[in-house]
Design a protein around this motif. Structure first.
Motif, PDB file in Angstrom:
ATOM      1  N   HIS A  60       0.830  -1.205   0.000  1.00  0.00           N
ATOM      2  CA  HIS A  60       0.000   0.000   0.000  1.00  0.00           C
ATOM      3  C   HIS A  60       0.862   1.251   0.000  1.00  0.00           C
ATOM      4  O   HIS A  60       0.547   2.237  -0.682  1.00  0.00           O
ATOM      5  N   GLY A  61       1.958   1.238   0.740  1.00  0.00           N
ATOM      6  CA  GLY A  61       2.829   2.403   0.803  1.00  0.00           C
ATOM      7  C   GLY A  61       3.664   2.606  -0.437  1.00  0.00           C
ATOM      8  O   GLY A  61       4.072   3.730  -0.740  1.00  0.00           O
ATOM      9  N   THR A  62       3.931   1.532  -1.172  1.00  0.00           N
ATOM     10  CA  THR A  62       4.734   1.671  -2.395  1.00  0.00           C
ATOM     11  C   THR A  62       3.902   2.179  -3.570  1.00  0.00           C
ATOM     12  O   THR A  62       4.456   2.700  -4.533  1.00  0.00           O
ATOM     13  N   GLY A  63       2.574   2.003  -3.487  1.00  0.00           N
ATOM     14  CA  GLY A  63       1.743   2.346  -4.636  1.00  0.00           C
ATOM     15  C   GLY A  63       1.794   1.313  -5.730  1.00  0.00           C
ATOM     16  O   GLY A  63       1.215   1.505  -6.801  1.00  0.00           O
ATOM     17  N   ARG A  64       2.440   0.207  -5.462  1.00  0.00           N
ATOM     18  CA  ARG A  64       2.582  -0.845  -6.461  1.00  0.00           C
ATOM     19  C   ARG A  64       1.973  -2.130  -5.925  1.00  0.00           C
ATOM     20  O   ARG A  64       1.390  -2.158  -4.855  1.00  0.00           O
ATOM     21  N   MET A  65       2.141  -3.205  -6.663  1.00  0.00           N
ATOM     22  CA  MET A  65       1.507  -4.464  -6.282  1.00  0.00           C
ATOM     23  C   MET A  65       2.495  -5.608  -6.476  1.00  0.00           C
ATOM     24  O   MET A  65       3.254  -5.645  -7.448  1.00  0.00           O
ATOM     25  N   ALA A  66       2.481  -6.518  -5.520  1.00  0.00           N
ATOM     26  CA  ALA A  66       3.227  -7.769  -5.634  1.00  0.00           C
ATOM     27  C   ALA A  66       2.220  -8.908  -5.556  1.00  0.00           C
ATOM     28  O   ALA A  66       1.147  -8.762  -4.963  1.00  0.00           O
ATOM     29  N   LEU A  67       2.574 -10.040  -6.136  1.00  0.00           N
ATOM     30  CA  LEU A  67       1.595 -11.122  -6.275  1.00  0.00           C
ATOM     31  C   LEU A  67       1.888 -12.324  -5.393  1.00  0.00           C
ATOM     32  O   LEU A  67       1.233 -13.351  -5.534  1.00  0.00           O
ATOM     33  N   TRP A  68       2.859 -12.208  -4.479  1.00  0.00           N
ATOM     34  CA  TRP A  68       3.152 -13.377  -3.658  1.00  0.00           C
ATOM     35  C   TRP A  68       1.951 -13.745  -2.795  1.00  0.00           C
ATOM     36  O   TRP A  68       1.708 -14.911  -2.532  1.00  0.00           O
ATOM     37  N   TYR A  69       1.194 -12.761  -2.353  1.00  0.00           N
ATOM     38  CA  TYR A  69      -0.007 -13.036  -1.574  1.00  0.00           C
ATOM     39  C   TYR A  69      -1.268 -12.799  -2.410  1.00  0.00           C
ATOM     40  O   TYR A  69      -2.328 -12.510  -1.873  1.00  0.00           O
ATOM     41  N   GLY A  70      -1.138 -12.928  -3.707  1.00  0.00           N
ATOM     42  CA  GLY A  70      -2.286 -12.708  -4.568  1.00  0.00           C
ATOM     43  C   GLY A  70      -2.572 -11.236  -4.725  1.00  0.00           C
ATOM     44  O   GLY A  70      -1.883 -10.370  -4.178  1.00  0.00           O
ATOM     45  N   VAL A  71      -3.600 -10.930  -5.475  1.00  0.00           N
ATOM     46  CA  VAL A  71      -3.933  -9.529  -5.730  1.00  0.00           C
ATOM     47  C   VAL A  71      -5.096  -9.063  -4.857  1.00  0.00           C
ATOM     48  O   VAL A  71      -5.232  -7.878  -4.572  1.00  0.00           O
ATOM     49  N   GLY A  72      -5.945  -9.984  -4.410  1.00  0.00           N
ATOM     50  CA  GLY A  72      -7.134  -9.596  -3.661  1.00  0.00           C
ATOM     51  C   GLY A  72      -6.834  -9.122  -2.255  1.00  0.00           C
ATOM     52  O   GLY A  72      -7.410  -8.121  -1.792  1.00  0.00           O
ATOM     53  N   TYR A  73      -5.933  -9.783  -1.538  1.00  0.00           N
ATOM     54  CA  TYR A  73      -5.669  -9.408  -0.150  1.00  0.00           C
ATOM     55  C   TYR A  73      -5.004  -8.037  -0.024  1.00  0.00           C
ATOM     56  O   TYR A  73      -5.399  -7.238   0.835  1.00  0.00           O
ATOM     57  N   PRO A  74      -4.000  -7.692  -0.849  1.00  0.00           N
ATOM     58  CA  PRO A  74      -3.477  -6.319  -0.774  1.00  0.00           C
ATOM     59  C   PRO A  74      -4.536  -5.260  -1.076  1.00  0.00           C
ATOM     60  O   PRO A  74      -4.534  -4.188  -0.458  1.00  0.00           O
ATOM     61  N   LEU A  75      -5.453  -5.543  -2.000  1.00  0.00           N
ATOM     62  CA  LEU A  75      -6.527  -4.589  -2.271  1.00  0.00           C
ATOM     63  C   LEU A  75      -7.450  -4.462  -1.067  1.00  0.00           C
ATOM     64  O   LEU A  75      -7.933  -3.362  -0.746  1.00  0.00           O
ATOM     65  N   TYR A  76      -7.706  -5.571  -0.382  1.00  0.00           N
ATOM     66  CA  TYR A  76      -8.549  -5.546   0.816  1.00  0.00           C
ATOM     67  C   TYR A  76      -7.916  -4.696   1.911  1.00  0.00           C
ATOM     68  O   TYR A  76      -8.582  -3.866   2.543  1.00  0.00           O
ATOM     69  N   ILE A  77      -6.613  -4.877   2.144  1.00  0.00           N
ATOM     70  CA  ILE A  77      -5.925  -4.100   3.173  1.00  0.00           C
ATOM     71  C   ILE A  77      -5.928  -2.618   2.806  1.00  0.00           C
ATOM     72  O   ILE A  77      -6.145  -1.746   3.673  1.00  0.00           O
ATOM     73  N   SER A  78      -5.701  -2.297   1.546  1.00  0.00           N
ATOM     74  CA  SER A  78      -5.739  -0.894   1.130  1.00  0.00           C
ATOM     75  C   SER A  78      -7.120  -0.296   1.360  1.00  0.00           C
ATOM     76  O   SER A  78      -7.247   0.869   1.759  1.00  0.00           O
ATOM     77  N   ALA A  79      -8.157  -1.087   1.117  1.00  0.00           N
ATOM     78  CA  ALA A  79      -9.522  -0.593   1.359  1.00  0.00           C
ATOM     79  C   ALA A  79      -9.723  -0.298   2.843  1.00  0.00           C
ATOM     80  O   ALA A  79     -10.315   0.724   3.209  1.00  0.00           O
ATOM     81  N   MET A  80      -9.238  -1.170   3.719  1.00  0.00           N
ATOM     82  CA  MET A  80      -9.365  -0.920   5.158  1.00  0.00           C
ATOM     83  C   MET A  80      -8.632   0.365   5.554  1.00  0.00           C
ATOM     84  O   MET A  80      -9.150   1.182   6.335  1.00  0.00           O
ATOM     85  N   LEU A  81      -7.438   0.569   5.018  1.00  0.00           N
ATOM     86  CA  LEU A  81      -6.678   1.770   5.348  1.00  0.00           C
ATOM     87  C   LEU A  81      -7.369   3.019   4.816  1.00  0.00           C
ATOM     88  O   LEU A  81      -7.416   4.053   5.483  1.00  0.00           O
ATOM     89  N   ASN A  82      -7.924   2.937   3.618  1.00  0.00           N
ATOM     90  CA  ASN A  82      -8.603   4.096   3.040  1.00  0.00           C
ATOM     91  C   ASN A  82      -9.902   4.422   3.776  1.00  0.00           C
ATOM     92  O   ASN A  82     -10.314   5.582   3.828  1.00  0.00           O
ATOM     93  N   LEU A  83     -10.547   3.397   4.339  1.00  0.00           N
ATOM     94  CA  LEU A  83     -11.828   3.614   5.001  1.00  0.00           C
ATOM     95  C   LEU A  83     -11.690   4.053   6.457  1.00  0.00           C
ATOM     96  O   LEU A  83     -12.684   4.428   7.070  1.00  0.00           O
ATOM     97  N   GLY A  84     -10.487   3.989   7.004  1.00  0.00           N
ATOM     98  CA  GLY A  84     -10.362   4.462   8.376  1.00  0.00           C
ATOM     99  C   GLY A  84      -9.230   3.853   9.176  1.00  0.00           C
ATOM    100  O   GLY A  84      -8.777   4.440  10.148  1.00  0.00           O
ATOM    101  N   GLY A  85      -8.768   2.665   8.835  1.00  0.00           N
ATOM    102  CA  GLY A  85      -7.685   2.069   9.593  1.00  0.00           C
ATOM    103  C   GLY A  85      -7.741   0.559   9.547  1.00  0.00           C
ATOM    104  O   GLY A  85      -8.790  -0.045   9.282  1.00  0.00           O
ATOM    105  N   PRO A  86      -6.611  -0.112   9.804  1.00  0.00           N
ATOM    106  CA  PRO A  86      -6.560  -1.578   9.724  1.00  0.00           C
ATOM    107  C   PRO A  86      -7.420  -2.273  10.768  1.00  0.00           C
ATOM    108  O   PRO A  86      -7.765  -3.436  10.610  1.00  0.00           O
ATOM    109  N   GLU A  87      -7.775  -1.560  11.854  1.00  0.00           N
ATOM    110  CA  GLU A  87      -8.607  -2.192  12.881  1.00  0.00           C
ATOM    111  C   GLU A  87      -9.987  -2.552  12.349  1.00  0.00           C
ATOM    112  O   GLU A  87     -10.670  -3.426  12.897  1.00  0.00           O
TER     113      GLU A  87
END
Length: 960
Positions: free
Chosen positions: A533-560
């Motif tokens: 999320h901080g790099t603005g890029r994407m890596a695929l070792w953990y797939g593409v869906g989970y990094p997008l999910y984490i970014s959505a949590m951060l954009n919506l208010g926080g990882p909690e």
């Protein structure tokens, strides 16, 4: 009339697009046009319904207006590109050995560059080079994205290149005693005169078509489902609009300028990065060369013209990116600048103050590296407003914290411990050649500024994921409404009391889980998506869906929010199952006992509280499975088609599951078969086939979209596949089933991806044999194909040993340690024990504590650390998965009595089979859905059986 308006508008857009292509201009994006075409065609060809009353059109109108605002941001603009040429001048530095011009390509600085279209210069591997025998001047290919650069190579054989942009020329000396590179920013595309009318027409057409589509769904009276659906759409649109301006991602780069006699001081500065929760106190970042500065202050200067003895490597500006590289620089209070110069060369700057006084400031020498051949650090010239004039300073007090080193996306402030107060603290962005000033928040504390940047494909995907998850959170009101309906239907006092007790058990569990594990259970692998999320890029070792999910949590208010969402999903799912069982006639005390046993004696709490891809995947698959079960027993059992809303939700949820893990396609595909092949299959089959095509194609499409760096994404996918193949193959080398020729052939194949001897020595059935542990990099597609062939051939030739090795790994993952150790006696003579369930919220490791803080967790420690440790220890001892697999196997034989439950069991077993074959190690959370959905299977089967009995009795009564 309305269809005619749409048809005419669509025709105008098509004609305008044809004109743009014919004139040589370009469209910035074509994806929005595909969306526009689909919406317009749907509005034209879908059958008309009776036009609703005017009062029912409020929701469609609001959706259309907000959608138009969102579409306007993404609507393609028409651009004209300036003419850029590159010329080999033949000039060179006195120390240069030749006058060649080497170019690595064109593209975004963080992407893989391309030399495609640079005809006229000689090709040299991945670069092109211009010299005497080649064409003197070549033209840069006419299309590039905003923020693109041309990268030139620097070296002892490099000369001077002339870069001309629509007649404006600048020369760059590419000589360097050591190999290096320099990026030259390309000018922004210029908007064509037709751009604004084209965007306005396409946006209006989109809004009008969407309004007509939404108006056709309006019903009277206004239903709860209708209101929730529109609220979800509006929430998603607002989330999209709120993320339109993202700060530039990438490395943390800080530059300090001091005017307080820093050259007389010793010692360096130290920076600490912080988020809203606090600072990473155990991660001090030294800023070298703080004492290595020189400056002059020009009083009452409106503007300065600076001349340097050598050309800068690059120029940073506050807005609009870098400028042309030249030895004459201009700065003013409203247009400061930062320029970088070669660290190994003597540099000085000459300027004239407003009173006519000239000044010369020489750059201090930098200390040498350990090898003594190069300078340690980077050198910058800063022209910055200071007091009533301008500050001109040389500074090497530079800090770079790599975005791939740790999470940087949640950084909000910086604390800098320096011997004095710096005159300026600047944030640099090397990829954008832009900088911003850090504003003081107090003593030694500064606010980390935002830098606007063009959005990459990965950024757009993160915006879409944020909008989608925000809308789906609103849709959770629908299952909450279903739970409320079931609760109201339990009119019997005994059953009603049991329902209340069940909800109290689930509510108590939710509060306990949130309180004890807040803000989450963090494991090492969970940090990677925060880093991405901080790099603005994407890596695929953990797939593409989970990094997008984490970014959505951060954009919506926080990882909690991830913990809250997972607990809410598990709570809603178990509440619905419990109340449905009570409604079907189950004994209240039995259901309450079942729920208590599930929440206390399975790993449900660990799955809901852990921040890891497989934990999120387990919750997602469990929720999807129960949702599919509810639809199957409600609609498919009577041969009725699903409402359009449920088809859409199934398609969306299934696509999200497949993006989380590609192997989820076997789970969602098995459930889809239940909708496609039941009674009334002719009505449902086309929609199910469309969903199957979507699920099979969504991962390749999204990966291709978000990965802007050529083969890097494919290389990461190969690494992921390699790890799945090597574990049983290395285990077979420890056994005695292979003949000497087979052993030699397999060893030769494995040696291409890892060190065979090291892997055999350290192999266990429960550990991943990583390539990086054996100093091997990404394999080629040919090596992967050879490894896959070895996997298949050895499994076919030695099925007993292969099956034994796979079963050992699977039993370990299911928690059957004793059985796994007994089977493994032949292959390993030492105990292989899984490491304890790690949680970096309670760990003592300074590095991981810092990573948790930088990830943005609030607070970065559990509320009750000792209790959290005890709870994890308890669940780690008792959480098993073998019993759930046994439940599923038994249910396979009950298709006639409870087909929906048996279908769920088959879907779970397909997942188990895939992991039996392909899992690279024994990881408890690989099949986390067994803890939730697998445990609920018996209760679901009993409920379905009772419902079918009731339906049969009702049919018999009607016939009588």
């Amino acid at each position: 009339m309305m269809r005619k308006i749409l048809f005419a508008g669509g025709l105008l857009v098509v004609l305008a697009g044809a004109y743009v292509l014919a004139s040589g201009d370009t469209l910035s994006a074509r994806g929005p046009l595909v969306l526009l075409a689909s919406v317009v065609l749907g509005a034209i060809f879908l059958p008309n319904r009776e036009w609703p009353p005017l009062g029912m059109l409020a929701f469609p109108a609001i959706v259309a207006v907000l959608s138009a605002l969102a579409f306007w941001q993404a609507a393609p603009s028409v651009s004209t590109y300036p003419t850029v040429t590159l010329t080999v001048t033949g000039e060179k530095h006195p120390a240069a050995l030749a006058a060649e011009v080497w170019m690595a390509g064109l593209g975004q600085p963080w992407q893989e560059l391309s030399v495609k279209g640079f005809d006229g210069w000689a090709s040299r591997g991945n670069a092109v080079v211009g010299f005497e025998s080649t064409e003197k001047t070549i033209r840069v290919p006419g299309r590039w994205s905003e923020g693109a650069v041309i990268r030139f190579g620097k070296g002892p054989y490099s000369g001077v290149v002339e870069v001309a942009t629509d007649g404006q020329r600048s020369r760059i000396d590419l000589y360097s005693p050591t190999p290096d590179s320099v990026d030259v920013a390309l000018p922004k595309p210029v908007a064509a005169p037709i751009s604004v009318p084209f965007r306005a027409l396409s946006t209006f057409l989109f809004a009008w078509a969407l309004f007509l589509l939404c108006a056709r769904t309006a019903k009277k009276p206004l239903s709860f489902r209708y209101c929730v659906a529109y609220a979800a759409i509006l929430t998603g649109i607002l989330a999209w609009l709120s993320t339109a301006h993202m700060s530039a991602a990438g490395d943390v780069e800080l530059l300090l300028v001091d005017v307080g006699g820093a050259t007389e001081r010793t010692g360096d500065a130290t920076a600490f990065l912080g988020t809203g929760a606090g600072y990473a106190e155990r991660l001090p970042l030294p800023i070298a060369n703080y004492a290595n500065q020189a400056f002059v202050v020009s009083r009452d200067a409106a503007a300065l013209t600076l001349r340097t003895n050598i050309a800068p490597l690059a120029i940073w500006k506050q807005e609009g990116g870098g400028g042309a590289v030249a030895t004459s620089l201009t700065c003013s209070p409203d247009r400061p600048l930062v320029a970088e110069f070669a660290a190994h060369r003597q540099a000085s700057v000459q300027g004239v103050m407003s009173v006519g006084t000239e000044f010369v400031v020489a750059a201090p020498d930098l200390p040498a590296e350990k090898d003594g051949a190069s300078a340690a650090g980077r050198r910058f010239l800063v022209c910055w407003p200071y007091e009533d004039g301008m500050l001109v300073a040389w500074s090497s007090a530079y800090l770079k914290y790599g975005a791939w080193t740790g999470p940087v996306g949640a950084i909000e402030r910086v604390r800098i411990n320096v011997p004095g107060a710096p005159a300026a603290v600047l944030r640099l962005s090397s990829s954008l050649l832009t900088f911003a000033s850090l504003h003081s928040l107090g003593a030694d504390e500064f606010a980390y500024p935002r830098i606007s940047s063009p959005l990459s494909h990965a950024d757009q995907a993160r915006r879409f994921a944020t909008s989608l998850i925000a809308g789906l959170c609103v849709l959770l009101l629908l299952p909450l409404g279903e739970v409320y309906k079931l609760l109201r239907m339990l009119r019997d006092r005994v059953q009603g009391s049991a329902a209340v007790y069940c909800l109290l058990i689930i509510g108590g569990w939710a509060l306990f889980t949130i309180g004890v594990t807040w803000p989450s259970i963090i494991r090492s692998d969970a940090i990677s998506p925060f880093i991405q999320h901080g790099t603005g890029r994407m890596a695929l070792w953990y797939g593409v869906g989970y990094p997008l999910y984490i970014s959505a949590m951060l954009n919506l208010g926080g990882p909690e929010l991830s913990l809250l969402l997972k607990v809410l999903l598990v709570g809603l799912a178990t509440s619905w199952v419990a109340l449905r069982a009570l409604h079907a006639g189950a004994k209240g005390w039995l259901v309450c006992a079942y729920l208590a046993g599930m929440l206390l004696l399975t790993g449900t709490t660990m799955v809901a509280a852990t921040e890891l891809r497989d934990a999120v995947n387990g919750v997602a698959l469990s929720a999807f499975g129960i949702y599919a079960f509810a639809l199957l027993i409600r609609y498919r059992s009577i041969g009725s088609s699903l409402p359009a809303l449920h088809y859409c939700l199934l398609a969306i949820f299934g696509a999200m599951a497949v993006l989380l893990r590609t192997d989820n396609v076997v789970f969602v595909g098995a459930l889809l078969a239940g909708f496609a092949l039941g009674r009334g299959w002719r009505r449902t089959l086309p929609a199910c086939l469309a969903m199957a095509v979507l699920w099979l194609g969504v991962t390749p499409a999204v990966v291709r979209y978000v990965m802007d760096s050529g083969d890097r994404g494919q290389g990461e996918m190969r690494l992921y596949k390699q790890s799945a193949f090597v574990n049983p193959l290395v285990g077979m080398l420890r056994g005695d089933a292979l003949k000497s020729a087979e052993r030699a052939e397999l060893s030769e194949t494995l040696s291409k991806v890892l060190k065979v001897g090291h892997s055999i020595e350290h192999w266990t059935p429960s550990d991943v044999v990583y390539w990086h542990e054996t100093e091997k990099g990404q394999g080629t597609p040919e090596i992967l194909a050879e490894l896959q062939k070895a996997f298949v051939m050895n499994a076919a030739k030695h099925p007993v040993e292969f099956a034994t090795l796979r079963t050992i790994t699977s039993l370990k993952a299911l928690g059957m340690d004793a059985a796994s150790a007994w089977l493994a006696q032949k292959y390993i003579d030492r105990p292989f024990v899984l490491p304890p369930y790690s949680d970096y919220m309670v760990g003592k490791d300074a590095y991981w504590q810092s990573m948790v803080i930088l990830a943005g967790y609030r607070p970065p420690i559990h509320l009750f650390p000792e209790m959290t440790t005890k709870v994890l220890s308890w669940y780690e001892r008792i959480a098993l998965g073998a019993l759930q697999v046994l439940f599923a196997l038994v249910l396979l034989f009950g298709f006639r009595r409870f087909p929906a439950s048996s279908l769920l069991a088959a879907a779970l077993l397909l997942r188990v089979a895939v992991f039996w074959l392909m899992q690279p190690a024994s990881v408890f959370l690989y099949l986390a859905e067994l803890q939730i959905l697998g445990t609920l299977l018996p209760l679901l089967a009993w409920t379905e059986w009772r419902l079918r009995l009731a339906e049969g009795a009702s049919c018999s009564l009607n016939l009588a």
